[in-house]
Design an enzyme around this catalytic site. Structure first.
Site, PDB file in Angstrom:
ATOM      1  NE  ARG A  74     -44.258 -20.001 -27.355  1.00  0.00           N
ATOM      2  CZ  ARG A  74     -43.549 -20.528 -26.351  1.00  0.00           C
ATOM      3  NH1 ARG A  74     -42.493 -21.291 -26.606  1.00  0.00           N
ATOM      4  NH2 ARG A  74     -43.912 -20.314 -25.118  1.00  0.00           N
ATOM      5  NE  ARG A 114     -40.838 -22.203 -20.584  1.00  0.00           N
ATOM      6  CZ  ARG A 114     -41.883 -21.410 -20.862  1.00  0.00           C
ATOM      7  NH1 ARG A 114     -42.204 -20.432 -20.054  1.00  0.00           N
ATOM      8  NH2 ARG A 114     -42.584 -21.605 -21.947  1.00  0.00           N
ATOM      9  NE  ARG A 119     -50.408 -16.169 -26.041  1.00  0.00           N
ATOM     10  CZ  ARG A 119     -50.009 -16.961 -25.057  1.00  0.00           C
ATOM     11  NH1 ARG A 119     -50.828 -17.304 -24.096  1.00  0.00           N
ATOM     12  NH2 ARG A 119     -48.762 -17.408 -25.037  1.00  0.00           N
ATOM     13  NE  ARG A 160     -44.565 -24.569 -22.960  1.00  0.00           N
ATOM     14  CZ  ARG A 160     -45.176 -23.381 -22.800  1.00  0.00           C
ATOM     15  NH1 ARG A 160     -45.339 -22.894 -21.577  1.00  0.00           N
ATOM     16  NH2 ARG A 160     -45.614 -22.701 -23.823  1.00  0.00           N
ATOM     17  CE  LYS A 189     -47.672 -14.462 -20.121  1.00  0.00           C
ATOM     18  NZ  LYS A 189     -46.506 -14.653 -20.987  1.00  0.00           N
TER      19      LYS A 189
END
Ligand code: AMP
Length: 208
Positions: free
Chosen positions: A165, A127, A88, A154, A13
């Protein structure tokens, strides 16, 4: 153009939002980025949000709805916006509808970037994000290819948190796919391809 981006964490996204913003000068509203900035600044909001974020759980609806409502009231959103990571939950989607109808700025599309969860675990664990410009890369990017900034991982991009998640996404967020299908706003794109190929499809699907 006013767009909601849907998809599991790590579906791409942020990457697609960055491309749309660069090309069409839209306003990027990423609730994850806003919360991480609040955590880094040590604000009251950041202190409230940090525990939820580190565990991969959702920050309570009232907190996040207030944050987005305030952001939508800022004048730069009038040129069009991309909501990335919001809504969400069903409560957030309903609150967003109410706010946008009050502002008389309806959504043009809910864009779902669709990627298999097992692909996502691998993607998120490798990532890396640029501390300076927010560029999203991989462990192979030792410095940011866009601005030479420092790349970091992160706190919530570790396997245990990523799996939580994804569970939270399945339970709380994936029902929004049917919600937006019902509003005839849903556009689905296969996100398990090269980001440039995905982007070409995104533009096509949005009529850009
Ligand atoms: P993201 O960068 O979108 O993956 O968001 C990182 C984390 O911020 C999430 O795992 C949540 O803890 C929190 N967060 C971001 N957006 C929302 C939202 N709309 N509702 C609740 N929590 C959120």
């Amino acid at each position: 153009m006013n767009i909601v981006l849907l998809g599991a964490p790590g579906a791409g996204k942020g990457t697609q939002a960055a491309k749309l913003i660069d090309e069409y000068n839209l306003c990027h509203i990423s609730t994850g980025d806003m919360l991480r900035a609040a955590v880094a600044a040590g604000t009251e909001l950041g202190q409230k949000a940090k525990g939820y974020m580190d565990a991969g759980d959702l920050v309570p609806d009232d907190v996040i709805i207030g944050l987005v409502t305030e952001r939508l009231a800022e004048p730069d959103t009038e040129k069009g916006f991309i909501l990335d990571g919001f809504p969400r939950t069903s409560a957030q989607a309903v609150a967003l509808d109410a706010e946008l109808s009050k502002l008389e700025r309806p959504l043009d599309a809910a864009l779902l970037i669709d990627v298999d969860p097992e692909v996502i675990v691998g993607r998120l664990c490798s990532r890396r994000v640029c501390r300076d410009c927010g560029y999203i890369g991989t462990v192979a990017d030792t410095v940011c290819p866009k601005c030479d900034g420092e790349m970091y991982q992160r706190d919530d991009d570790n396997e245990a948190t990523v799996r939580n998640r994804l569970e939270v996404y399945e339970k709380s967020t994936s029902p929004l796919i049917d919600y937006y299908r019902g509003c005839e706003l849903l556009v689905t794109i296969d996100g398990d391809r090269d980001p440039e190929v995905v982007y070409a499809d995104v533009k096509d699907a949005l009529g850009l």
